[in-house]
Design a protein around this motif. Structure first.
Motif, PDB file in Angstrom:
ATOM      1  N   ALA A  46       0.852  -1.189   0.000  1.00 44.74           N
ATOM      2  CA  ALA A  46       0.000   0.000   0.000  1.00 44.74           C
ATOM      3  C   ALA A  46       0.888   1.240   0.000  1.00 44.74           C
ATOM      4  CB  ALA A  46      -0.901  -0.005   1.219  1.00 44.74           C
ATOM      5  N   LEU A  47       0.375   2.313  -0.555  1.00 44.76           N
ATOM      6  CA  LEU A  47       1.105   3.575  -0.573  1.00 44.76           C
ATOM      7  C   LEU A  47       0.112   4.719  -0.485  1.00 44.76           C
ATOM      8  CD1 LEU A  47       2.284   4.293  -4.237  1.00 44.76           C
ATOM      9  CD2 LEU A  47       0.684   2.495  -3.667  1.00 44.76           C
ATOM     10  N   SER A  48       0.600   5.881  -0.138  1.00 44.92           N
ATOM     11  CA  SER A  48      -0.263   7.051  -0.131  1.00 44.92           C
ATOM     12  C   SER A  48      -0.782   7.266  -1.545  1.00 44.92           C
ATOM     13  CB  SER A  48       0.517   8.289   0.336  1.00 44.92           C
ATOM     14  OG  SER A  48       0.992   8.110   1.652  1.00 44.92           O
ATOM     15  N   THR A  49      -2.085   7.497  -1.654  1.00 43.12           N
ATOM     16  CA  THR A  49      -2.699   7.616  -2.970  1.00 43.12           C
ATOM     17  C   THR A  49      -1.903   8.576  -3.855  1.00 43.12           C
ATOM     18  OG1 THR A  49      -4.876   7.164  -2.049  1.00 43.12           O
ATOM     19  CG2 THR A  49      -4.806   8.202  -4.208  1.00 43.12           C
ATOM     20  N   THR A  50      -1.521   8.077  -5.048  1.00 41.75           N
ATOM     21  CA  THR A  50      -0.677   8.877  -5.939  1.00 41.75           C
ATOM     22  C   THR A  50      -0.943   8.525  -7.387  1.00 41.75           C
ATOM     23  OG1 THR A  50       1.602   9.475  -6.480  1.00 41.75           O
ATOM     24  CG2 THR A  50       1.195   7.191  -5.868  1.00 41.75           C
ATOM     25  N   ASP A  51      -0.689   9.490  -8.274  1.00 41.54           N
ATOM     26  CA  ASP A  51      -0.720   9.217  -9.705  1.00 41.54           C
ATOM     27  C   ASP A  51       0.661   9.415 -10.329  1.00 41.54           C
ATOM     28  OD1 ASP A  51      -0.441  11.938  -9.588  1.00 41.54           O
ATOM     29  OD2 ASP A  51      -2.258  12.406 -10.743  1.00 41.54           O
ATOM     30  N   ASP A  52       1.674   9.538  -9.477  1.00 37.67           N
ATOM     31  CA  ASP A  52       3.030   9.778  -9.961  1.00 37.67           C
ATOM     32  C   ASP A  52       3.583   8.528 -10.637  1.00 37.67           C
ATOM     33  OD1 ASP A  52       5.543  11.507  -9.947  1.00 37.67           O
ATOM     34  OD2 ASP A  52       6.247   9.672  -8.976  1.00 37.67           O
ATOM     35  N   GLY A  53       3.911   8.642 -11.918  1.00 40.80           N
ATOM     36  CA  GLY A  53       4.361   7.493 -12.681  1.00 40.80           C
ATOM     37  C   GLY A  53       5.659   6.895 -12.179  1.00 40.80           C
ATOM     38  N   THR A  54       6.604   7.726 -11.790  1.00 40.37           N
ATOM     39  CA  THR A  54       7.891   7.222 -11.307  1.00 40.37           C
ATOM     40  C   THR A  54       7.711   6.417 -10.032  1.00 40.37           C
ATOM     41  OG1 THR A  54       9.068   9.107 -12.288  1.00 40.37           O
ATOM     42  CG2 THR A  54      10.196   7.870 -10.542  1.00 40.37           C
ATOM     43  N   THR A  55       6.903   6.944  -9.123  1.00 43.62           N
ATOM     44  CA  THR A  55       6.651   6.234  -7.862  1.00 43.62           C
ATOM     45  C   THR A  55       6.039   4.866  -8.126  1.00 43.62           C
ATOM     46  OG1 THR A  55       6.318   8.306  -6.674  1.00 43.62           O
ATOM     47  CG2 THR A  55       5.417   6.318  -5.672  1.00 43.62           C
ATOM     48  N   LYS A  56       5.070   4.817  -9.010  1.00 38.30           N
ATOM     49  CA  LYS A  56       4.398   3.557  -9.293  1.00 38.30           C
ATOM     50  C   LYS A  56       5.342   2.560  -9.955  1.00 38.30           C
ATOM     51  CE  LYS A  56       0.956   5.648 -11.437  1.00 38.30           C
ATOM     52  NZ  LYS A  56      -0.321   5.886 -12.156  1.00 38.30           N
ATOM     53  N   VAL A 115      -0.155  -8.181 -12.569  1.00 40.82           N
ATOM     54  CA  VAL A 115      -0.103  -7.059 -11.629  1.00 40.82           C
ATOM     55  C   VAL A 115      -1.493  -6.833 -11.052  1.00 40.82           C
ATOM     56  CG1 VAL A 115       1.794  -5.916 -12.833  1.00 40.82           C
ATOM     57  CG2 VAL A 115      -0.572  -5.314 -13.417  1.00 40.82           C
ATOM     58  N   LYS A 116      -1.505  -6.212  -9.900  1.00 40.02           N
ATOM     59  CA  LYS A 116      -2.751  -5.758  -9.275  1.00 40.02           C
ATOM     60  C   LYS A 116      -2.630  -4.258  -9.047  1.00 40.02           C
ATOM     61  CE  LYS A 116      -4.814  -7.963  -5.885  1.00 40.02           C
ATOM     62  NZ  LYS A 116      -5.082  -8.523  -4.532  1.00 40.02           N
ATOM     63  N   VAL A 117      -3.671  -3.552  -9.403  1.00 35.83           N
ATOM     64  CA  VAL A 117      -3.711  -2.100  -9.218  1.00 35.83           C
ATOM     65  C   VAL A 117      -5.001  -1.773  -8.483  1.00 35.83           C
ATOM     66  CG1 VAL A 117      -3.757   0.150 -10.339  1.00 35.83           C
ATOM     67  CG2 VAL A 117      -2.400  -1.714 -11.341  1.00 35.83           C
ATOM     68  N   VAL A 118      -4.873  -1.187  -7.302  1.00 37.40           N
ATOM     69  CA  VAL A 118      -6.045  -0.817  -6.513  1.00 37.40           C
ATOM     70  C   VAL A 118      -6.194   0.695  -6.537  1.00 37.40           C
ATOM     71  CG1 VAL A 118      -7.194  -0.965  -4.277  1.00 37.40           C
ATOM     72  CG2 VAL A 118      -5.693  -2.830  -5.038  1.00 37.40           C
ATOM     73  N   ARG A 119      -7.276   1.145  -7.153  1.00 41.15           N
ATOM     74  CA  ARG A 119      -7.592   2.566  -7.180  1.00 41.15           C
ATOM     75  C   ARG A 119      -8.513   2.883  -6.006  1.00 41.15           C
ATOM     76  NH1 ARG A 119      -8.673   2.550 -13.662  1.00 41.15           N
ATOM     77  NH2 ARG A 119     -10.343   1.172 -12.960  1.00 41.15           N
ATOM     78  N   PRO A 120      -8.423   4.075  -5.435  1.00 42.43           N
ATOM     79  CA  PRO A 120      -9.246   4.383  -4.273  1.00 42.43           C
ATOM     80  C   PRO A 120     -10.734   4.421  -4.633  1.00 42.43           C
ATOM     81  CG  PRO A 120      -8.099   6.347  -5.079  1.00 42.43           C
ATOM     82  CD  PRO A 120      -7.551   5.188  -5.841  1.00 42.43           C
ATOM     83  N   PRO A 121     -11.638   3.973  -3.699  1.00 45.28           N
ATOM     84  CA  PRO A 121     -11.244   3.449  -2.391  1.00 45.28           C
ATOM     85  C   PRO A 121     -10.818   1.979  -2.449  1.00 45.28           C
ATOM     86  CG  PRO A 121     -13.621   3.545  -2.520  1.00 45.28           C
ATOM     87  CD  PRO A 121     -13.103   4.159  -3.804  1.00 45.28           C
ATOM     88  N   LEU A 158       2.378  -4.157 -18.134  1.00 45.79           N
ATOM     89  CA  LEU A 158       0.978  -4.247 -17.734  1.00 45.79           C
ATOM     90  C   LEU A 158       0.558  -3.010 -16.936  1.00 45.79           C
ATOM     91  CD1 LEU A 158       0.854  -8.005 -16.665  1.00 45.79           C
ATOM     92  CD2 LEU A 158      -0.074  -7.012 -18.757  1.00 45.79           C
ATOM     93  N   LEU A 159       1.479  -2.484 -16.143  1.00 42.79           N
ATOM     94  CA  LEU A 159       1.185  -1.304 -15.344  1.00 42.79           C
ATOM     95  C   LEU A 159       0.914  -0.082 -16.220  1.00 42.79           C
ATOM     96  CD1 LEU A 159       1.125   0.094 -12.501  1.00 42.79           C
ATOM     97  CD2 LEU A 159       3.574   0.534 -12.847  1.00 42.79           C
ATOM     98  N   SER A 160       1.489  -0.070 -17.412  1.00 44.46           N
ATOM     99  CA  SER A 160       1.382   1.124 -18.258  1.00 44.46           C
ATOM    100  C   SER A 160      -0.062   1.485 -18.579  1.00 44.46           C
ATOM    101  CB  SER A 160       2.165   0.905 -19.559  1.00 44.46           C
ATOM    102  OG  SER A 160       1.603  -0.153 -20.321  1.00 44.46           O
ATOM    103  N   GLU A 161      -0.959   0.523 -18.524  1.00 45.60           N
ATOM    104  CA  GLU A 161      -2.382   0.806 -18.753  1.00 45.60           C
ATOM    105  C   GLU A 161      -2.931   1.785 -17.722  1.00 45.60           C
ATOM    106  OE1 GLU A 161      -6.671  -1.523 -18.511  1.00 45.60           O
ATOM    107  OE2 GLU A 161      -4.866  -2.686 -18.973  1.00 45.60           O
ATOM    108  N   PHE A 162      -2.315   1.807 -16.540  1.00 41.01           N
ATOM    109  CA  PHE A 162      -2.807   2.639 -15.443  1.00 41.01           C
ATOM    110  C   PHE A 162      -1.874   3.832 -15.195  1.00 41.01           C
ATOM    111  CE2 PHE A 162      -3.956  -1.783 -14.899  1.00 41.01           C
ATOM    112  CZ  PHE A 162      -5.327  -1.725 -14.696  1.00 41.01           C
ATOM    113  N   ASP A 192      -3.581   6.844 -13.681  1.00 40.49           N
ATOM    114  CA  ASP A 192      -4.548   6.606 -12.619  1.00 40.49           C
ATOM    115  C   ASP A 192      -3.959   6.865 -11.235  1.00 40.49           C
ATOM    116  OD1 ASP A 192      -6.109   5.835 -14.683  1.00 40.49           O
ATOM    117  OD2 ASP A 192      -6.305   3.738 -14.099  1.00 40.49           O
ATOM    118  N   ARG A 193      -4.811   7.328 -10.329  1.00 37.67           N
ATOM    119  CA  ARG A 193      -4.438   7.426  -8.921  1.00 37.67           C
ATOM    120  C   ARG A 193      -4.589   6.036  -8.306  1.00 37.67           C
ATOM    121  NH1 ARG A 193      -7.778   9.928  -5.910  1.00 37.67           N
ATOM    122  NH2 ARG A 193      -6.355  10.934  -4.430  1.00 37.67           N
ATOM    123  N   VAL A 194      -3.586   5.594  -7.548  1.00 31.72           N
ATOM    124  CA  VAL A 194      -3.618   4.256  -6.966  1.00 31.72           C
ATOM    125  C   VAL A 194      -3.293   4.327  -5.482  1.00 31.72           C
ATOM    126  CG1 VAL A 194      -2.917   3.250  -9.173  1.00 31.72           C
ATOM    127  CG2 VAL A 194      -1.187   3.740  -7.434  1.00 31.72           C
TER     128      VAL A 194
END
Length: 520
Positions: free
Chosen positions: A283-293, A320-326, A353-357, A360-362
């Motif tokens: 889990a991480l603080s909700t972010t849309d930063d591509g580098t962080t993801k 991969v699993k991507v959880v968008r809030p909530p 696979l992550l590139s699709e998101f 997105d904020r995750v």
């Protein structure tokens, strides 16, 4: 009641075993998806269709249980006790305040939430006790051995685990802590929902003694009734009973439940078989930063690949699993031409696979390898890893069929199929004297997957149809003169009995279940 088992310290008392049991799991998942359902009476139906009265109750929320709605109850009966809100709003004779919500089972979504729970549990165990073990026994239930935590820190570990599950998966769990599996299971059920009960080694006998015997692990309703006929109504009564007499009356099960009543259970917490997949999530603080993801996914990919290598596992699918809030859970996966051990490839595929998101904020990311192969096989060629059918998305998979009978056993010409393996009260079958049942000529058994990972068995009046989508529940069981067969249907698997077979109740150390047995 007997005194202490021994004046000396029992080394088994050093074990710290937790039983994690999710609270009304199916209902909790529906509330996760629809927060407006929180606090409302909610019924989740297996084989249920919106605005219809077919199917059976898989889970009733605690609020719905106050109206007398229970697991395995026909939906038609549940509706008599708890009308739908939408129906009450249209009928002047019904009170909207005394109505509830109904939802059909969505097993795919529940498994996604279960994976979130398991990831939280496994991470907590790995951090607290590197030598600890996890035994996942169903979609909503696990045993943990975290003996290295010690009894002084056992309660704080369990409390932190409950908080972690709720924070990361969004659902609540009740946790029981004890020196052995059977007592931990009783403890987890003692203060539901959202409970935490710790039973230290010197408290086990006193904790168990006043409980009704039916609360003990391995004691089903039929066994409890038979024990009551012998004057045994509490765990204390059972602990004080003559084990030889219990063995005469119940066979080996009699000795087992006698041990459990005394708080004795030597079973080890061992994982069930080899894993089907390996994953890591964070889990991480909700972010849309591509580098962080991307940095997080790259790290998770390396961790998963190393775990697979350490276990001697090759893998054929990377996801991969991507959880968008909530709690919007998304999964993507890609299959290879054959099993491989290639950390660089895991990272490459996961990032692709992550590139699709990308935009997105995750709030959480995960990497998984699956379709594991533990055999010593040659590694697949990397030049041919592309799946000719392309990426597999969760929404593109064919609908998952309801589970049919899970296992078979054979001895000579005898053959048995597990027909139900659900929690106590998860079915409507009543024993017919000798513990056997038969089906009426116009009745079939429909087998669904139950919340605890077993099967929910319902009796349907099928008439001449083989797999009716809207059969009516019937309550009687007599013989059927037909070959045993299983067929896929819109509502589950239809099960018929052979001409020489009966349904037999199996009371074991686990949940009650029913087996088709050839007649002696």
């Amino acid at each position: 009641m007997d005194g202490p088992l021994s004046a000396e310290r029992d080394p088994r008392d050093d074990r710290v075993v937790c039983h994690v049991d999710m609270d009304c799991f199916y209902a909790a998942c529906e509330r996760l998806r629809e927060p407006a359902l929180r606090g409302e009476p909610l019924v989740v139906g297996m084989g249920y269709e919106p605005n219809e009265d077919i199917g059976a109750v898989a889970t009733a929320s605690y609020e719905a249980r106050e109206y007398g709605v229970g697991s395995a109850m026909p939906i038609s009966e549940a509706l008599e006790r708890l009308p739908r809100k939408v129906d009450a709003a249209r009928d002047d004779d019904l009170d909207v305040a005394e109505a509830g919500f109904y939802r059909p089972v969505d097993m795919g979504f529940y498994k996604e939430v279960s994976a979130e729970v398991r990831a939280a549990v496994e991470a907590a165990v790995a951090e607290a006790d590197p030598d600890g073990t996890v035994r996942n026994v169903s979609i909503d239930e696990s045993y943990l051995d975290v003996s290295a935590v010690g009894w002084d820190a056992a309660e704080s570990f369990a409390a932190a685990l409950r908080e972690r599950i709720e924070r990361e998966a969004g659902v609540t769990a009740s946790v029981g802590v004890a020196p052995n599996m059977s007592t931990a299971k009783v403890a987890s059920d003692y203060d539901k929902p959202d409970g935490l009960v710790v039973v230290r080694p010197d408290e086990v006998r006193d904790f168990l003694a006043p409980l009704p015997v039916g609360e003990l692990h391995g004691v089903g309703p039929v066994t409890a009734d038979r024990l009551a006929e012998l004057g045994i109504e509490t765990a204390g009564d059972l602990a004080a009973a003559d084990p030889a007499a219990l063995a005469d009356a119940f066979g080996s099960r009699g000795r087992a439940v006698h041990r459990h009543a005394r708080g004795v259970d030597d079973r080890e917490v061992t994982p069930v078989g080899k894993p089907k997949s390996l994953s890591s999530e964070k889990a991480l603080s909700t972010t849309d930063d591509g580098t962080t993801k991307r940095e997080l996914v790259a790290g998770l990919a390396a961790e998963v690949a190393e775990r697979a290598r350490s276990k001697g596992a090759l893998y054929k699918t990377i996801g991969v699993k991507v959880v968008r809030p909530p709690f919007d859970i998304n999964t993507r996966a890609r299959s290879l031409s054959g099993p491989v051990d290639d950390p660089d490839l895991v990272e490459e595929v996961a990032l692709d696979l992550l590139s699709e998101f990308a935009d997105d904020r995750v709030r959480k990311l995960g990497v998984r390898v699956s379709n594991l192969d533990f055999a010593d096989a040659e590694q697949a060629s990397l030049a041919g890893w592309e799946d000719p059918e392309g990426d597999v998305e969760a929404g593109d998979r064919p609908p998952r069929r309801a589970a049919g009978p899970r296992s078979t056993t054979s001895t000579g010409d005898r053959r048995g199929y597990v027909a139900a393996g659900a929690k106590r009260g998860m079915n409507k079958l009543a024993p017919a004297g000798d513990g056997r049942w038969r089906l009426a000529p116009h009745a079939h058994l429909i087998v669904y997957e139950a919340e605890d990972g077993g099967e929910l068995l319902t009796v349907y009046d099928c008439g001449a149809a083989q797999a009716p989508p809207r059969a009516q529940v019937v309550g009687h069981l007599v013989r059927v003169d037909a070959a045993h067969e299983r067929e896929r249907s819109p509502t589950g698997y239809v099960v018929k009995l052979r001409e020489d077979a009966d349904l037999v109740r199996q009371d074991g150390e686990g949940p009650d279940h029913y087996v088709v047995r050839a007649r002696e």
